[in-house]
Design an enzyme around this catalytic site. Sequence first.
Site, PDB file in Angstrom:
ATOM      1  CE  LYS A  17      -4.489  -1.429   1.717  1.00 24.98           C
ATOM      2  NZ  LYS A  17      -4.358  -2.886   1.996  1.00 24.98           N
ATOM      3  CD  GLU A  66     -11.924   5.891   1.891  1.00 19.97           C
ATOM      4  OE1 GLU A  66     -12.076   7.094   1.643  1.00 19.97           O
ATOM      5  OE2 GLU A  66     -11.468   5.051   1.086  1.00 19.97           O
ATOM      6  CB  SER A 124      -0.116  -8.243  -0.864  1.00 20.64           C
ATOM      7  OG  SER A 124      -0.936  -9.039  -0.030  1.00 20.64           O
TER       8      SER A 124
HETATM    9  C1  LIG Z   1      -5.167  -3.888   1.558  1.00 18.52           C
HETATM   10  C2  LIG Z   1      -4.427  -5.144   1.335  1.00 18.52           C
HETATM   11  C3  LIG Z   1      -4.777  -6.052   0.292  1.00 18.52           C
HETATM   12  C4  LIG Z   1      -5.972  -5.870  -0.585  1.00 18.52           C
HETATM   13  O1  LIG Z   1      -5.959  -4.753  -1.408  1.00 18.52           O
HETATM   14  P1  LIG Z   1      -5.642  -4.827  -2.971  1.00 18.52           P
HETATM   15  O2  LIG Z   1      -5.966  -3.455  -3.432  1.00 18.52           O
HETATM   16  O3  LIG Z   1      -6.558  -5.872  -3.569  1.00 18.52           O
HETATM   17  O4  LIG Z   1      -4.229  -5.194  -3.141  1.00 18.52           O
HETATM   18  C5  LIG Z   1      -3.987  -7.171   0.097  1.00 18.52           C
HETATM   19  N1  LIG Z   1      -2.920  -7.429   0.898  1.00 18.52           N
HETATM   20  C6  LIG Z   1      -2.562  -6.599   1.910  1.00 18.52           C
HETATM   21  C7  LIG Z   1      -1.390  -6.959   2.743  1.00 18.52           C
HETATM   22  C8  LIG Z   1      -3.307  -5.440   2.165  1.00 18.52           C
HETATM   23  O5  LIG Z   1      -2.943  -4.638   3.174  1.00 18.52           O
END
Ligand SMILES: *Cc1c(COP(=O)(O)O)cnc(C)c1O
Length: 409
Positions: free
Chosen positions: A99, A121, A391
């Site tokens: 993010k 938000e 992610s």
């Molecule tokens: C917010 C988040 C997601 C989901 O958001 P995407 O926009 O689909 O990537 C996935 N993994 C993590 C670690 C997150 O914080």
Amino acid sequence: MSAKNLSPTDYPLPDARGRFGPYGGRFVPETLMPALAELEAAYAAAKADPAFWDELDELFRAYVGRPTPVTYARRLSQHLGGAQIYLKREDLAHSGAHKINNALGQALLVKRMGKQRIVAETGAGQHGVATATAAALLGIQCVVYMGSVDMARQQPNVFRMKLLGTEVRSVDSGSKTLKDAINEAIRDWVTNVETTHYLLGSALGPHPYPMMVRDFQRVIGIEARAQMLAQAGRLPDAIVACVGGGSNAIGIFHPFLDDENVRLIGVEAGGLGIESGQHAARFADPAISRLGVLQGTKSFVMQDEHGQIALTHSISAGLDYASVGPEHAWLRDMGRTEYTYCTDNQALEGFRLLSELEGIIPALESAHAIGHVLDMAPTMPKDSILLVNLSGRGDKDLDTVMKALDEQA
Ligand SMILES: *Cc1c(COP(=O)(O)O)cnc(C)c1O
């Protein structure tokens, strides 16, 4: 990573109206149109300016810690007995997830636009923390709206944001959760648009957000493509990423769109199973998911027969959303990407196995991608290669996982 590599290609979509085929666009009240037009023009100018990408590139390197590594998951691969599994380590990016890439990109744009204030938000708090981090770094005033119910559930993230100098405003209207916080953030933006930018956290919302967020997250795929060629000697056979709004997935997929032999697989939240109706698998359940408009963009939306937004469920807050980024819907129609889902239980199994076998505690969102790989890898030959987008890291999820494993025991 050079600026040339970072700045987006001339890949044709979205079109001038922000459409990805029948998806995307800009479905907002008239009062928002001028702000979106201003943002669109500012981003178009930044996108064409190599100096903008150079500056972002330098922040990625010196502050985020990019490039994040690609790690070969030797023990997990052996355990599953099929494909060789590689992990793109967004969990190692500063603040613990992908993010930050988008938050920094937009915050840099705010500076260029001459604005001094950001509103956002947050539901679980992850996007709020990334935004607060970028605002602190660049010296921008930041206000994050959060439902009072979510604030009570996510106290550590509320405290993090405050430490980072952000004002967290409690929202007490409606269900006191994410959708009410979104309404308040947008109200603030419209009222203070001269000074204020609305920092959206996923590849969602009205044009130009889905394109812009994608462009800022493309760095994941650009790096991963070069790293796979260097480390494995070739591109992977498939890339697997979890899909909430869709930003980490589009970020790793996009630079591989022209590599026709690389399958691109998105994993949605299967919750308690599709039959239960308690999930957020927008592409898996035609009974409750169809074309609709949510928060300014047209895409697949989970809804009842009257078009009321359905209640979704996932063990992972980041995947628990009723709609999905419009570019994913279009790529799926084109047959370029595929989508499947992973249930809460399977994600917990992925969480446990990756921790035990690789010493990596993943975010519950990322554990959904791992959960799917547990099924997929054993069906593939040993000389095939799977790349998983990890992610984020799992520190934020320890409470949730502890409770869930207790219930299973
Ligand atoms: C917010 C988040 C997601 C989901 O958001 P995407 O926009 O689909 O990537 C996935 N993994 C993590 C670690 C997150 O914080």
